[in-house]
Design a protein around this motif. Structure first.
Motif, PDB file in Angstrom:
ATOM      1  N   GLY A  92       1.145 -14.213   5.017  1.00 26.47           N
ATOM      2  CA  GLY A  92       0.425 -13.931   3.784  1.00 26.47           C
ATOM      3  C   GLY A  92      -0.532 -15.042   3.406  1.00 26.47           C
ATOM      4  O   GLY A  92      -1.678 -14.787   3.011  1.00 26.47           O
ATOM      5  N   SER A  96      -4.569 -14.550   3.396  1.00 28.53           N
ATOM      6  CA  SER A  96      -5.263 -14.822   2.130  1.00 28.53           C
ATOM      7  C   SER A  96      -6.347 -15.874   2.323  1.00 28.53           C
ATOM      8  O   SER A  96      -7.449 -15.765   1.762  1.00 28.53           O
ATOM      9  CB  SER A  96      -4.265 -15.283   1.069  1.00 28.53           C
ATOM     10  OG  SER A  96      -3.365 -14.250   0.733  1.00 28.53           O
ATOM     11  N   ARG A 132       3.690  -2.439   4.882  1.00 29.79           N
ATOM     12  CA  ARG A 132       3.986  -3.010   3.552  1.00 29.79           C
ATOM     13  C   ARG A 132       3.251  -4.327   3.357  1.00 29.79           C
ATOM     14  O   ARG A 132       2.756  -4.618   2.259  1.00 29.79           O
ATOM     15  CB  ARG A 132       5.494  -3.207   3.389  1.00 29.79           C
ATOM     16  CG  ARG A 132       6.280  -1.900   3.272  1.00 29.79           C
ATOM     17  CD  ARG A 132       7.692  -2.155   2.790  1.00 29.79           C
ATOM     18  NE  ARG A 132       8.465  -2.950   3.735  1.00 29.79           N
ATOM     19  CZ  ARG A 132       9.183  -2.436   4.738  1.00 29.79           C
ATOM     20  NH1 ARG A 132       9.209  -1.118   4.931  1.00 29.79           N
ATOM     21  NH2 ARG A 132       9.890  -3.211   5.538  1.00 29.79           N
ATOM     22  N   ARG A 135      -0.519  -3.577   2.722  1.00 29.59           N
ATOM     23  CA  ARG A 135      -0.764  -2.906   1.441  1.00 29.59           C
ATOM     24  C   ARG A 135      -1.040  -3.913   0.328  1.00 29.59           C
ATOM     25  O   ARG A 135      -1.765  -3.608  -0.622  1.00 29.59           O
ATOM     26  CB  ARG A 135       0.440  -2.043   1.058  1.00 29.59           C
ATOM     27  CG  ARG A 135       0.507  -0.704   1.760  1.00 29.59           C
ATOM     28  CD  ARG A 135       1.538   0.204   1.107  1.00 29.59           C
ATOM     29  NE  ARG A 135       1.998   1.213   2.037  1.00 29.59           N
ATOM     30  CZ  ARG A 135       3.207   1.244   2.567  1.00 29.59           C
ATOM     31  NH1 ARG A 135       4.094   0.327   2.233  1.00 29.59           N
ATOM     32  NH2 ARG A 135       3.541   2.190   3.416  1.00 29.59           N
ATOM     33  N   ARG A 136      -0.460  -5.095   0.406  1.00 25.71           N
ATOM     34  CA  ARG A 136      -0.647  -6.104  -0.632  1.00 25.71           C
ATOM     35  C   ARG A 136      -2.094  -6.562  -0.741  1.00 25.71           C
ATOM     36  O   ARG A 136      -2.477  -7.184  -1.723  1.00 25.71           O
ATOM     37  CB  ARG A 136       0.255  -7.313  -0.357  1.00 25.71           C
ATOM     38  CG  ARG A 136       1.734  -6.974  -0.242  1.00 25.71           C
ATOM     39  CD  ARG A 136       2.613  -8.168  -0.552  1.00 25.71           C
ATOM     40  NE  ARG A 136       2.323  -9.325   0.266  1.00 25.71           N
ATOM     41  CZ  ARG A 136       3.013  -9.693   1.339  1.00 25.71           C
ATOM     42  NH1 ARG A 136       4.024  -8.946   1.765  1.00 25.71           N
ATOM     43  NH2 ARG A 136       2.704 -10.782   2.003  1.00 25.71           N
ATOM     44  N   TYR A 137      -2.892  -6.245   0.268  1.00 25.29           N
ATOM     45  CA  TYR A 137      -4.287  -6.695   0.300  1.00 25.29           C
ATOM     46  C   TYR A 137      -5.260  -5.529   0.097  1.00 25.29           C
ATOM     47  O   TYR A 137      -6.420  -5.622   0.474  1.00 25.29           O
ATOM     48  CB  TYR A 137      -4.553  -7.421   1.635  1.00 25.29           C
ATOM     49  CG  TYR A 137      -3.652  -8.623   1.782  1.00 25.29           C
ATOM     50  CD1 TYR A 137      -3.990  -9.845   1.214  1.00 25.29           C
ATOM     51  CD2 TYR A 137      -2.416  -8.502   2.409  1.00 25.29           C
ATOM     52  CE1 TYR A 137      -3.137 -10.926   1.301  1.00 25.29           C
ATOM     53  CE2 TYR A 137      -1.556  -9.581   2.505  1.00 25.29           C
ATOM     54  CZ  TYR A 137      -1.923 -10.786   1.941  1.00 25.29           C
ATOM     55  OH  TYR A 137      -1.061 -11.861   2.016  1.00 25.29           O
ATOM     56  N   ASP A 138      -4.771  -4.469  -0.539  1.00 25.81           N
ATOM     57  CA  ASP A 138      -5.600  -3.309  -0.879  1.00 25.81           C
ATOM     58  C   ASP A 138      -6.226  -2.689   0.367  1.00 25.81           C
ATOM     59  O   ASP A 138      -7.354  -2.177   0.338  1.00 25.81           O
ATOM     60  CB  ASP A 138      -6.693  -3.713  -1.875  1.00 25.81           C
ATOM     61  CG  ASP A 138      -7.264  -2.527  -2.649  1.00 25.81           C
ATOM     62  OD1 ASP A 138      -6.504  -1.568  -2.879  1.00 25.81           O
ATOM     63  OD2 ASP A 138      -8.449  -2.559  -2.998  1.00 25.81           O
TER      64      ASP A 138
END
Length: 222
Positions: A92, A96, A132, A135-138
């Motif tokens: 992550g 990012s 999953r 998904r956290r990064y649109d």
């Protein structure tokens, strides 16, 4: 994983080679890998930019962005974390960082992500875990019946979706993908990597280009 993680872009050939051997190669099946020599050649020719996540002097994560001069489309070719550092937030933080690095360079990155409905049953749990994560990064899936070229002499693969990761999800603009230009870049990247194209892959590219530019209706959330 402790908070003393360092993420930096790598410029030295030896460090790139070590990251491939210790992180990239163990993380992917052979059908999804270029060989070590090809990996280094693509880096040397400027087709790939490489970032490493490091902890206690050890490379624990690698991210590779592939690109073609003159085009704004960038592909997340590889994102991998060493087995000893998984579930510690390394992936992550690395993704990012790479997204932030490209915020003023491109509107979005592209990625090829396993579709849990297309993998063998024993691989489904890992594919769902990766879904999953992204998904956290649109992340969105492009409405294309996508194939990826297999290893030389092997048929195209049907397990991956072509996806888009916005570099600034707060920008508030619709995600628009110029499909013809994107596939032109993907073809160029595959050719540079020396990958063979079978008839099914060539037909997929031709059909997607004929369909014209993607638009918001042709994109769904992961």
């Amino acid at each position: 994983m402790s908070t003393d993680l360092t993420i930096r872009r790598i410029h030295a050939r030896g460090e790139v080679a070590a990251g491939y051997t210790h992180v990239i190669e163990p993380a992917f099946p052979p059908a999804e890998l270029v060989g070590a020599d090809e990996y280094l050649r693509l880096f040397r020719e400027g087709v790939m930019d490489v970032w490493h996540a490091e902890a206690a002097g050890e490379t624990v994560g690698c991210a590779v962005i592939e690109h073609v001069d003159g085009h704004r489309h960038r592909l997340l070719g590889y994102l991998a974390v060493a087995a000893t550092a998984q579930s510690g937030g390394v992936g992550g933080r690395l993704l990012s960082h790479v997204i932030a690095e490209h915020r003023d360079v491109v509107d979005h990155l592209y990625a090829e992500i396993e579709n849990p409905d297309r993998v063998p049953e024993e691989e489904k749990a890992d594919a769902e875990r990766r879904h999953r994560f992204y998904r956290r990064y649109d992340t969105r899936v492009l409405d294309v019946d996508y194939l990826t070229p297999g290893a030389p002499g092997e048929p195209s693969l049907e397990t991956l979706d072509l996806c888009v990761i916005p570099t600034d999800p707060d920008r508030g603009e619709p995600v628009v993908v110029r499909m013809a230009e994107l596939l032109e870049v993907l073809v160029s990247l595959r050719e540079r990597a020396g990958e063979g194209f079978d008839d099914r892959w060539a037909a997929m590219v031709a059909g997607a280009i004929r369909a014209g530019d993607g638009h918001e209706a042709g994109i769904r959330h992961l």
